[in-house]
Design an enzyme around this catalytic site. Structure first.
Site, mmCIF file in Angstrom:
data_model
loop_
_atom_site.group_PDB
_atom_site.id
_atom_site.type_symbol
_atom_site.label_atom_id
_atom_site.label_comp_id
_atom_site.label_asym_id
_atom_site.label_seq_id
_atom_site.Cartn_x
_atom_site.Cartn_y
_atom_site.Cartn_z
ATOM 1 N N MET A 38 29.842 31.657 43.967
ATOM 2 C CA MET A 38 29.987 30.311 43.510
ATOM 3 C C MET A 38 29.886 29.251 44.813
ATOM 4 O O MET A 38 30.561 28.290 44.586
ATOM 5 C CB MET A 38 31.164 30.265 42.655
ATOM 6 C CG MET A 38 31.086 31.028 41.470
ATOM 7 S SD MET A 38 32.133 30.185 40.062
ATOM 8 C CE MET A 38 33.771 30.445 40.728
ATOM 9 N N ALA A 40 31.001 27.859 48.639
ATOM 10 C CA ALA A 40 32.304 27.539 49.459
ATOM 11 C C ALA A 40 32.328 29.012 50.044
ATOM 12 O O ALA A 40 33.582 29.517 50.159
ATOM 13 C CB ALA A 40 33.380 27.178 48.720
ATOM 14 N N LEU A 41 31.544 29.395 50.898
ATOM 15 C CA LEU A 41 31.211 30.695 51.231
ATOM 16 C C LEU A 41 32.438 31.000 52.432
ATOM 17 O O LEU A 41 32.513 29.871 53.098
ATOM 18 C CB LEU A 41 29.929 31.060 52.007
ATOM 19 C CG LEU A 41 29.001 30.952 50.829
ATOM 20 C CD1 LEU A 41 27.749 31.463 51.430
ATOM 21 C CD2 LEU A 41 29.232 31.857 49.495
ATOM 22 N N HIS A 42 32.812 32.122 52.541
ATOM 23 C CA HIS A 42 33.795 32.342 53.580
ATOM 24 C C HIS A 42 33.485 33.953 54.085
ATOM 25 O O HIS A 42 32.465 34.408 53.485
ATOM 26 C CB HIS A 42 35.163 32.338 53.315
ATOM 27 C CG HIS A 42 35.515 32.817 51.705
ATOM 28 N ND1 HIS A 42 35.592 34.457 51.903
ATOM 29 C CD2 HIS A 42 35.760 32.634 50.606
ATOM 30 C CE1 HIS A 42 35.697 34.668 50.646
ATOM 31 N NE2 HIS A 42 35.873 33.508 49.775
ATOM 32 N N GLN A 43 34.437 34.322 55.058
ATOM 33 C CA GLN A 43 33.976 35.702 55.485
ATOM 34 C C GLN A 43 34.061 36.987 54.462
ATOM 35 O O GLN A 43 33.208 37.798 54.700
ATOM 36 C CB GLN A 43 35.073 36.139 56.586
ATOM 37 C CG GLN A 43 34.907 35.286 57.870
ATOM 38 C CD GLN A 43 33.363 35.665 58.782
ATOM 39 O OE1 GLN A 43 32.881 36.582 58.543
ATOM 40 N NE2 GLN A 43 32.955 34.350 58.957
ATOM 41 N N HIS A 45 32.593 36.463 51.416
ATOM 42 C CA HIS A 45 31.277 36.506 50.810
ATOM 43 C C HIS A 45 30.479 36.945 51.952
ATOM 44 O O HIS A 45 29.478 37.760 51.507
ATOM 45 C CB HIS A 45 30.697 34.958 50.493
ATOM 46 C CG HIS A 45 31.772 34.391 49.595
ATOM 47 N ND1 HIS A 45 32.396 33.231 49.613
ATOM 48 C CD2 HIS A 45 31.760 34.523 48.086
ATOM 49 C CE1 HIS A 45 33.020 32.860 48.612
ATOM 50 N NE2 HIS A 45 32.540 33.528 47.680
ATOM 51 N N GLY A 159 32.841 41.946 45.122
ATOM 52 C CA GLY A 159 33.972 42.235 45.752
ATOM 53 C C GLY A 159 35.279 42.669 45.025
ATOM 54 O O GLY A 159 35.473 42.316 43.913
ATOM 55 N N MET A 196 40.776 36.308 51.574
ATOM 56 C CA MET A 196 39.909 35.130 51.679
ATOM 57 C C MET A 196 39.569 34.839 50.124
ATOM 58 O O MET A 196 39.269 35.435 49.312
ATOM 59 C CB MET A 196 38.910 35.513 52.407
ATOM 60 C CG MET A 196 39.241 35.649 53.889
ATOM 61 S SD MET A 196 38.001 35.996 55.264
ATOM 62 C CE MET A 196 38.853 35.924 56.724
ATOM 63 N N ARG A 199 39.296 29.014 47.508
ATOM 64 C CA ARG A 199 40.210 28.080 47.305
ATOM 65 C C ARG A 199 41.359 27.862 48.315
ATOM 66 O O ARG A 199 41.939 26.745 48.482
ATOM 67 C CB ARG A 199 41.197 28.495 45.865
ATOM 68 C CG ARG A 199 40.207 28.480 44.570
ATOM 69 C CD ARG A 199 41.380 28.960 43.449
ATOM 70 N NE ARG A 199 40.517 28.406 42.158
ATOM 71 C CZ ARG A 199 39.848 29.452 41.555
ATOM 72 N NH1 ARG A 199 39.544 30.617 41.845
ATOM 73 N NH2 ARG A 199 39.117 28.954 40.309
HETATM 74 P P1 AMP Z 1 33.097 33.691 44.140
HETATM 75 O O1 AMP Z 1 32.272 32.923 44.787
HETATM 76 O O2 AMP Z 1 34.568 33.506 44.225
HETATM 77 O O3 AMP Z 1 32.757 33.942 42.741
HETATM 78 O O4 AMP Z 1 33.111 35.307 44.799
HETATM 79 C C1 AMP Z 1 31.715 35.883 44.733
HETATM 80 C C2 AMP Z 1 31.833 37.213 45.260
HETATM 81 O O5 AMP Z 1 32.740 37.435 46.524
HETATM 82 C C3 AMP Z 1 32.682 38.186 44.286
HETATM 83 O O6 AMP Z 1 32.378 39.471 43.862
HETATM 84 C C4 AMP Z 1 33.950 38.379 44.864
HETATM 85 O O7 AMP Z 1 34.698 39.331 44.388
HETATM 86 C C5 AMP Z 1 33.402 38.443 46.449
HETATM 87 N N1 AMP Z 1 34.743 37.867 47.227
HETATM 88 C C6 AMP Z 1 35.433 36.677 47.136
HETATM 89 N N2 AMP Z 1 36.283 37.090 47.957
HETATM 90 C C7 AMP Z 1 36.418 37.820 48.624
HETATM 91 C C8 AMP Z 1 37.019 38.616 49.709
HETATM 92 N N3 AMP Z 1 38.032 37.944 50.110
HETATM 93 N N4 AMP Z 1 36.509 39.879 50.002
HETATM 94 C C9 AMP Z 1 35.722 40.438 49.659
HETATM 95 N N5 AMP Z 1 34.968 39.969 48.386
HETATM 96 C C10 AMP Z 1 35.309 38.939 48.063
#
Ligand code: AMP
Length: 288
Positions: A38, A40-43, A45, A159, A196, A199
């Site tokens: 979604m 707002a990428l971080h380490q 992702h 994740g 990570m 939010r």
């Molecule tokens: P989101 O953008 O929050 O929907 O996350 C996209 C994907 O990144 C999902 O499969 C999450 O589980 C994964 N993800 C989010 N945060 C982390 C994290 N800290 N470590 C590993 N995977 C993550």
């Protein structure tokens, strides 16, 4: 360290432009990896994207804030969005392969009907996140099914940070007989242990130190698990959060890993996992 070379990164916002590109890249032997996000990428992702790059010739990263999985309009509204920054972060990974970013509009994914399907995931959707975010997993299931249909990957990366979601996606793939392998990726954490999350950028520095209480409680749970009754662990965790005026525990649950049923007694042949959801102000944080 070896220099990293960006071979190419293409960005598409419509299915009409994405599909010819995918068709031109795919050979019968080549593998297409998919990382839905979604933004707002971080380490966290980026670790999924890096793994997908290692394991596939081409990787599609989707960036789409899915409206049907938010049960709270305010949360959807305040969800961080910054496509430019996201593209920079993806570019910074570099790759010898092909990275395709798919950043569709709502209409590209949903057509003119932004609705969710009433999936029955055999009870997985009724625990924890499902209890506190009614309809959330119906929205997740709906968008993941649509994205898998649009992208058509061989492997999709999720994740363990969202462990319940991961189990539900595995179930969805089984139920729909989708021809894709679901790859589970480990949780990336800040040095403090805080998982990570997109939010986290809404937390002040002071709040971040309170947020690390979540990881501390999970670590202690792991240490206590083999020799302490479950209700004592649960009470201990509740007490830790009670003492902290900044962070509010929403739920703490020790569950059997496959069914996500709350553990009542421990059976040696089964695996268990502890889950926490907590709020700092209106910022909701989950970990396991
Ligand atoms: P989101 O953008 O929050 O929907 O996350 C996209 C994907 O990144 C999902 O499969 C999450 O589980 C994964 N993800 C989010 N945060 C982390 C994290 N800290 N470590 C590993 N995977 C993550």
């Amino acid at each position: 360290m070896q220099p990293i070379i960006v071979k190419s990164m293409k960005v598409f916002t419509t299915n009409q432009s994405l599909h010819p590109c995918l068709a031109s890249l795919k050979t019968p032997a080549s593998s297409l990896g998919f990382v839905p996000t979604m933004g707002a990428l971080h380490q966290g992702h980026l670790s999924l994207i890096k793994r997908a790059i290692k394991e596939n010739e081409t990787v599609v990263v989707s960036i789409f804030v899915n409206p049907t999985q938010f049960n709270n309009a305010g949360d959807l509204e305040t969800y961080p969005r910054d496509l430019k920054q996201d593209l920079k972060k993806i570019e910074s990974i570099g790759s010898l392969g092909e990275i395709i970013v798919y950043a569709p509009s709502e209409a590209a994914v949903y057509g003119n009907s932004v609705t969710k399907e009433a999936f029955d995931f055999g009870g997985l959707e009724l625990q924890m996140e499902g209890k506190f975010r009614p309809g959330h997993f119906q929205g997740v299931g709906t968008v993941v099914q649509k994205l898998l249909d649009i992208v058509g990957p061989n492997q999709a990366y999720f994740g363990e940070k969202d462990f319940q979601q991961l189990q539900i996606i595995k179930k969805l793939v089984k139920m729909t007989k989708a021809n894709v392998k679901i790859v589970a990726c480990s949780i990336e954490r800040e040095p403090s242990g805080l998982a990570m999350s997109s939010r986290n950028i809404r937390l002040t520095t002071g709040e971040r130190s309170h947020a690390s209480k979540i990881y501390e409680a999970l670590k202690m749970t792991k240490d206590k698990f083999s020799d302490t009754p479950l209700d004592e662990i649960t009470q201990w965790v509740a007490d830790q959060f009670e003492k902290d005026a900044i962070i509010n525990l929403e739920y703490f649950e020790i569950s059997e890993q496959l069914t996500l049923q709350p553990a009542n007694k421990i059976e040696p042949q089964k695996k268990y996992r502890a889950f926490i959801s907590a709020y700092i102000r209106n910022i909701r944080l989950i970990d396991n």
